[in-house]
Design a protein around this motif. Structure first.
Motif, short mmCIF file in Angstrom:
data_model
loop_
_atom_site.label_atom_id
_atom_site.label_comp_id
_atom_site.label_asym_id
_atom_site.label_seq_id
_atom_site.Cartn_x
_atom_site.Cartn_y
_atom_site.Cartn_z
N PRO A 198 -19.95 4.79 -2.88
CA PRO A 198 -19.34 5.59 -1.75
C PRO A 198 -17.73 5.43 -1.71
O PRO A 198 -17.34 4.54 -2.13
N VAL B 175 -3.33 -9.30 2.97
CA VAL B 175 -3.95 -8.15 3.18
C VAL B 175 -4.60 -7.22 1.88
O VAL B 175 -3.70 -6.85 1.09
N PRO B 176 -5.72 -7.26 1.55
CA PRO B 176 -6.25 -6.25 0.63
C PRO B 176 -5.53 -5.04 0.61
O PRO B 176 -5.43 -4.44 1.66
N LEU B 177 -5.29 -4.58 -0.69
CA LEU B 177 -4.65 -3.43 -1.01
C LEU B 177 -3.15 -3.12 -0.57
O LEU B 177 -2.73 -2.05 -0.71
N ILE B 178 -2.46 -4.22 0.04
CA ILE B 178 -1.55 -3.96 0.51
C ILE B 178 -0.23 -3.98 -0.18
O ILE B 178 0.82 -3.56 0.09
N ILE C 96 -10.77 3.75 -0.71
CA ILE C 96 -10.98 3.62 -2.07
C ILE C 96 -11.87 4.91 -2.48
O ILE C 96 -12.99 5.02 -1.78
N PRO C 97 -11.45 5.53 -3.18
CA PRO C 97 -12.28 6.78 -3.43
C PRO C 97 -13.74 6.54 -4.14
O PRO C 97 -13.88 5.56 -4.67
N GLN C 98 -14.55 7.66 -3.94
CA GLN C 98 -15.83 7.45 -4.73
C GLN C 98 -15.40 7.47 -6.11
O GLN C 98 -14.78 7.98 -6.75
N ILE D 9 -14.95 4.17 0.17
CA ILE D 9 -14.55 2.99 1.05
C ILE D 9 -13.35 3.20 2.14
O ILE D 9 -12.17 3.19 1.36
N ASP D 10 -13.45 3.48 3.13
CA ASP D 10 -12.31 3.37 4.15
C ASP D 10 -11.83 2.21 4.25
O ASP D 10 -12.52 1.05 4.88
N ILE D 11 -10.46 1.95 4.27
CA ILE D 11 -9.69 0.65 4.36
C ILE D 11 -9.30 0.61 5.84
O ILE D 11 -8.53 1.43 6.10
N THR D 12 -9.44 -0.36 6.57
CA THR D 12 -8.89 -0.44 7.93
C THR D 12 -7.84 -1.66 8.14
O THR D 12 -8.18 -2.72 7.48
#
Lengths: 230, 267
Positions: B105, B177-180, B89-91, B107-110
């Motif tokens: 900030p 799963v979030p963002l999937i 998720i971009p700044q 946010i890196d999605i794992t």
């Protein structure tokens, strides 16, 4: 799937921002959501220097929070800012438990957002989310999260562009403006608390889940608003 | 010349093996292995049903189109990061009136590793040759047809649909799963491609082949002491004969082939 957000319980997709208007030293603790306010030790500090803030000249400092065992630790135990600047806390660990930032001073708490503070949440699941102040001020609103068009390169680029555009909701004395916003998946909403008694931005599903269950003696009672318990 | 001879032709052998195969009941196995790029734990069961019997002298019973109906329950362990691109998720910077600009900030999605339960089933056909085995075990003569070698399994046309079904099951199971969301369709395609029909049959074949290979079909069973006359009184005891030897073979007795059992007896 639902994306239950709560400014009282900060996660990877949340940020808490606090603006410090007056010079001084502000001690705080970072703890598990729900219990941080009970902390007796406040080992970390924000040192605010300078005179009164200049209008429109706010700088920002990011404090990255790490989960270490049962504790939450900021990357810098002491940060120094100028009066009027904002400090923002964020934990990038997706596996960290929800946490809260709790200052010694009443105005400084992610559990109860007051003037010159903010909470952001990036929505990672589609749906319609109603939020309200879990402390009962009456502040409420709706966030509708839609599915982006990912069927074409153009659609994906448009989605990525939308994600870079945050949406601002300003909350003033229990009134959200705008009260309803539309975003796409992955987009961030920043709730700026202009004035208020100490509110939360909480998914109403979470508030519902906190309602007392018959036979359970201990629960959080609202102290303000129409459901207030004397 | 044997004292007792019994013979059945192919028609009777078909009927007989129908009953024998039905009596075998379901077989099952479980374990863990790899299906394509996935770690998988599974339980598989299968039930045989008879095909067409062909008696081939001197000692082979061939069953064509022996059918094995199988069903599998499996749990796939799937690291979504193996299939999906790294995303974040971009700044985001927002102008707050009268205050200034505030930035969140990046946010890196794992992507998580998920367990996906899937259930599927189909049937396979195989042609098997049974060799005849005659044994005396514990005072009982046994004649059995034993599957020789490892049969080649013919998977049905439904196998491709199963692979596609697994892809859809995975997509449905990870919808939380979030963002999937935007990646679900691509994930189903990626999973399907990663397994492939060859991958499924290559995984399933060694699991269900033992349901057929080495299977022993009971043909005849008789205690070596064989009562021919029951006792009628205290002074007139039962009369038994002893089966000294049993033979089993397929003979060509024109115009057809027969399964012939023979026995030598003594008093």
């Amino acid at each position: 799937m639902s994306d239950h957000f709560d400014s009282r319980a900060l996660r990877q997709t949340d940020c808490y921002g606090q603006r410090f208007m007056k010079p001084g030293t502000y001690a705080y603790a970072i703890g598990h959501a729900g219990t941080a306010a009970l902390a007796q030790d406040h080992p970390y500090v924000v040192v605010v220097e300078g005179d009164s803030p200049k209008r429109g000249e706010m700088a920002q400092t990011l404090v990255t929070v790490h989960a270490e065992g049962k504790a939450f630790v900021p990357d810098a135990p002491k940060v120094t800012v100028n009066a009027g600047d904002m400090v923002m806390w964020h934990c990038p660990d997706p596996h960290a438990r929800p946490f809260a930032v709790s200052g010694e001073k009443d105005f400084f708490s992610s559990d109860r957002l007051v003037n010159e503070s903010g909470y952001s949440h990036a929505f990672t699941c589609t749906g319609t989310y109603e939020w309200a102040d879990a402390h009962g001020s009456g502040a409420k609103g709706v966030v509708r999260v839609s599915t982006p068009d990912s069927s074409s390169d153009k659609g994906i680029r448009s989605w990525q562009s939308q994600q870079r555009q945050g949406v601002l909701v300003m909350v003033t004395d229990g009134q959200a403006e705008p009260a309803e916003v539309d975003v796409v998946l992955g987009q961030t909403v920043f709730f700026a608390i202009v004035a208020g008694p100490g509110i939360s931005i909480t998914d109403t599903a979470v508030i519902e889940a906190e309602r007392p269950v018959p036979g359970i003696a201990f629960y959080r009672k609202p102290t303000r608003g129409k459901d207030a318990v004397a | 010349m044997s004292e007792i001879i019994a013979a059945i032709d192919e028609g009777a052998a078909n009927d007989f093996l129908d009953t024998v195969v039905a009596g075998l009941g379901p077989q099952s196995t479980s374990g863990s292995s790899s299906l394509g790029p996935f770690a998988v734990s599974y339980s598989v069961s299968g039930t045989l049903s008879n095909g067409t019997v062909d008696l081939i002298p001197p000692g082979t019973i061939r069953i064509a189109d022996l059918r094995l109906d199988w069903s599998a329950s499996a749990t796939l362990s799937l690291d979504l990061g193996d299939f999906l691109p790294e995303i974040h998720i971009p700044q985001v910077c927002i102008d707050i009136p009268c205050v200034g600009t505030v930035c969140t900030p990046r946010i890196d999605i794992t992507w998580p590793t998920v367990s996906v339960p899937v259930s599927f089933g189909d049937f396979v056909r195989a042609t098997v040759d049974l060799g005849l085995s005659v044994t005396l075990v514990g005072g009982v003569w046994k004649v059995e047809g034993i599957v020789q070698g490892v049969p080649s399994l013919a998977f049905g046309p439904g196998t491709a649909a199963i692979v596609a079904g697994i892809g859809l099951a995975v997509a449905a199971a990870v919808a939380w799963v979030p963002l999937i969301g935007p990646f679900l369709a691509g994930l189903a395609i990626a999973v399907t491609a990663a397994i492939g029909i060859a991958g499924l049959t290559g995984w399933l074949g060694p699991i269900i082949t033992p349901f057929i290979s080495g299977t022993r079909f009971p043909v005849y069973e008789q205690p070596e002491w064989f009562e021919v006359l029951p006792a009628t009184s205290a002074i007139d005891p039962a009369v038994s004969v002893h089966i000294d030897a049993v033979g089993a073979e397929v003979q060509h007795n024109a115009p057809e082939d027969e399964l012939v059992l023979s026995a030598d007896i003594s008093a």
